[in-house]
Enzyme design. Structure first.
Site, short mmCIF file in Angstrom:
data_model
loop_
_atom_site.label_atom_id
_atom_site.label_comp_id
_atom_site.label_asym_id
_atom_site.label_seq_id
_atom_site.Cartn_x
_atom_site.Cartn_y
_atom_site.Cartn_z
CB SER A 130 4.21 4.99 -17.14
OG SER A 130 3.70 4.77 -15.79
CE LYS A 184 7.17 6.90 -16.53
NZ LYS A 184 8.35 6.08 -15.98
CG HIS A 187 4.01 9.03 -13.92
ND1 HIS A 187 4.68 7.77 -13.52
CD2 HIS A 187 2.83 8.48 -14.27
CE1 HIS A 187 4.05 6.85 -13.62
NE2 HIS A 187 2.84 6.97 -14.20
CG ASN A 188 8.61 7.54 -12.80
OD1 ASN A 188 7.71 7.55 -13.54
ND2 ASN A 188 9.67 6.76 -12.87
CD GLU A 191 6.03 4.92 -9.98
OE1 GLU A 191 5.60 5.34 -11.16
OE2 GLU A 191 7.09 4.25 -9.93
C1 6PG Z 1 6.47 3.19 -14.66
C2 6PG Z 1 7.44 3.27 -13.73
C3 6PG Z 1 8.90 2.85 -13.93
C4 6PG Z 1 9.62 2.23 -13.04
C5 6PG Z 1 9.64 3.12 -11.63
C6 6PG Z 1 10.51 2.31 -10.88
O1 6PG Z 1 5.75 4.49 -14.75
O2 6PG Z 1 6.22 2.21 -15.20
O3 6PG Z 1 7.67 4.37 -12.99
O4 6PG Z 1 9.20 3.90 -15.07
O5 6PG Z 1 9.64 0.88 -12.88
O6 6PG Z 1 10.16 4.18 -12.23
O7 6PG Z 1 11.37 3.28 -10.23
P1 6PG Z 1 12.32 3.12 -8.91
O8 6PG Z 1 12.96 2.02 -9.29
O9 6PG Z 1 12.94 4.27 -8.94
O10 6PG Z 1 11.19 2.86 -7.93
#
Ligand code: 6PG
Length: 482
Positions: A130, A184, A187-188, A191
């Site tokens: 990430s 991960k 984590h997303n 996010e």
């Molecule tokens: C990270 C981000 C990466 C990705 C996002 C965007 O941890 O660096 O999460 O993995 O850029 O997942 O995801 P979306 O396009 O689904 O918003």
């Protein structure tokens, strides 16, 4: 070609090239390979002086340039391209060698691939990375799964390139097979929730209080000096202060309001549904992106000109300040819920997939490098270290206190947003989750009664063990032990 590189990177698009440079800058000898050699050449021409690279024109050359156990990190498109690359590498590698998939793979794919590669005597490591392109270059947060044995080789390599917080590298061995990609994925999911909460906060200030994007950007800048201190709050202020060069308008006003997504948030919710873990905030965040993308439906809805509250709500200056403060509190409380739900999902998955995941370590490696990095992750890791958060993060004294402090504000924000007609799905669902948890009795008892009436599904009693069924059609409705 003599074998001299201790690590290799396959796939030199933005992320792969940045990772290769990061590795080389930290003293690793890096073999690099890309399907089209022009990309490899570009990397060497532009950044070859940053360290020691071994550019390879063929996959055979690439594998031959690696010292044993050979370690190859794949950074290609998820899905078929990843499977192709793994197979090509595995055909050239030997038992004991390590293939790392550093893309955003879906964890069941990682479990499947690990099994297949392990059967051939090699190691397959699904590693969540990430931090985007900048993180890959300057220090990402890394979440490797795979075998303990592969970790012995990978540890010094990954620790050399990961972000550092208080001198500690933001990488740890998460657990066997798909554990790294699972963590991960969650984590997303967090996010998504965090980004939606920030956006709901913005929307309330914009629509109900009539503030400009720049003014709201200033508020986020202030919030970044509080317990909300985080990367996402920081970049939000930056986005809101950005002016469009073409029109002179705030950039946010010329961006189409349709949020994209590549699938990791959806996977987080799908997996939570399978595990029966309520990740309501994350789910609402995914659905909110979904709704934003239903352009035709939304256009139709505009034509309907539905009645309902809209527009700026007249408010005295001090009430406005108080409301902004309420939003900050609500954001913090809802964010805690998102983490609590995400960690619960990891805990349940660990039971099902037999992973031993150290949640305190997960929180520690999220403190730097990754998109959800935030100051309060220090507190989260402490709560898991002490065991206070074992059942739920919400029960750890520090967070219980934070939620109780925020509670009134949180309720005001949700109820006022509803009365203003401004959607706050993640604020609301997070509060609903909290209220559901703290309710001594839930109406689920009534649902059990309904299920028993129409389908003889039975129910349990509060005062006696066993399963019971009421003979609903008989006189007096006697109960039998099922
Ligand atoms: C990270 C981000 C990466 C990705 C996002 C965007 O941890 O660096 O999460 O993995 O850029 O997942 O995801 P979306 O396009 O689904 O918003």
């Amino acid at each position: 070609m003599t074998a001299e590189a201790n690590v290799g990177v396959v796939g030199l698009a933005a992320m792969g090239a940045s990772l290769a440079r990061n590795l080389a800058r930290h003293g690793n000898k890096v073999a690099v390979f890309n399907r089209h050699y022009s990309r490899t050449e570009k990397l060497i021409n532009e950044h070859g002086s940053e360290g020691t690279f071994y550019p390879a024109k063929t996959m055979e050359e690439f594998v031959a340039s690696l010292t044993k156990p050979r370690t190859a990190i794949i950074m290609v498109k998820a899905g078929e391209p990843t499977d192709d690359m793994i197979n090509q590498l595995a055909d050239l590698m030997e038992p004991g060698d390590i293939i790392v998939d550093a893309g955003n793979a879906h964890f069941p794919d990682t479990i499947r691939r690990e099994k297949a590669i392990a059967a051939r005597g090699m190691h397959f490591v699904g590693c969540g990375v990430s931090g985007g392109e900048e993180g890959a270059l300057l220090g990402p947060s890394m979440m490797p799964g795979g075998s303990e044995e592969s970790w012995k080789t990978l540890k010094p390599i990954f620790e050399s390139i990961a972000a550092k917080v208080d001198g500690e590298p933001c990488v740890t061995h998460i657990g066997e097979n798909g554990a790294g990609h699972f963590v991960k994925m969650v984590h997303n999911g967090i996010e998504y929730s965090d980004m939606q909460l920030i956006s709901e906060s913005y929307d309330l200030m914009r629509r109900a209080l009539g503030m400009t994007p720049a003014e709201i950007g200033d508020v986020f800048e202030e919030w970044n000096k509080t317990e909300l201190d985080s990367y996402l709050i920081e970049i939000t202020a930056e986005v809101l202060h950005q002016v469009d060069h073409k029109t002179g308008k705030p950039l946010v006003d010329v961006i189409v309001d349709h949020a994209g997504m590549k699938g990791t948030g959806t996977w987080t919710v799908q997996s939570a549904l399978d595990l029966a873990v309520p990740v309501t905030g994350i789910a609402e965040a995914v659905f909110a992106r979904g709704l934003s993308g239903q352009t035709e439906l939304r256009a139709e809805a505009q034509k309907q000109a539905f009645e309902g509250p809209s527009g700026v709500v007249p408010m005295a200056e001090e009430d406005k300040i108080a409301f902004i403060n309420d939003i900050r509190e609500a954001l913090y409380a809802s964010k805690i819920v998102a983490y609590a739900q995400g960690f619960n999902e990891i805990t349940e998955a660990a039971k099902v997939y037999d992973w031993k995941i150290d949640l305190a370590a997960v929180a520690r490696i999220w403190r730097g490098g990754c998109i959800i990095r935030a100051k309060f992750l220090n507190r989260i890791s402490e709560a898991f270290e002490s065991g206070d958060a074992n059942v739920s993060l919400l029960f750890a004294p520090y967070f219980k206190d934070a939620i109780e402090t925020a509670e009134r504000s949180w309720r005001r924000v949700v109820s006022r947003a509803i009365s203003f007609g401004i959607p706050v799905p993640v604020f609301a669902s997070s509060l609903e989750y909290f209220d559901g948890l703290r309710s001594p009795r839930l109406p689920a008892a009534l649902i059990q009664g309904q299920r028993d009436l129409f389908g003889a599904h039975t129910y349990q009693r509060v005062d006696e063990p066993g399963a019971f069924h009421t003979l609903w059609t008989e006189e007096g409705r006697p109960e039998i032990q099922a």
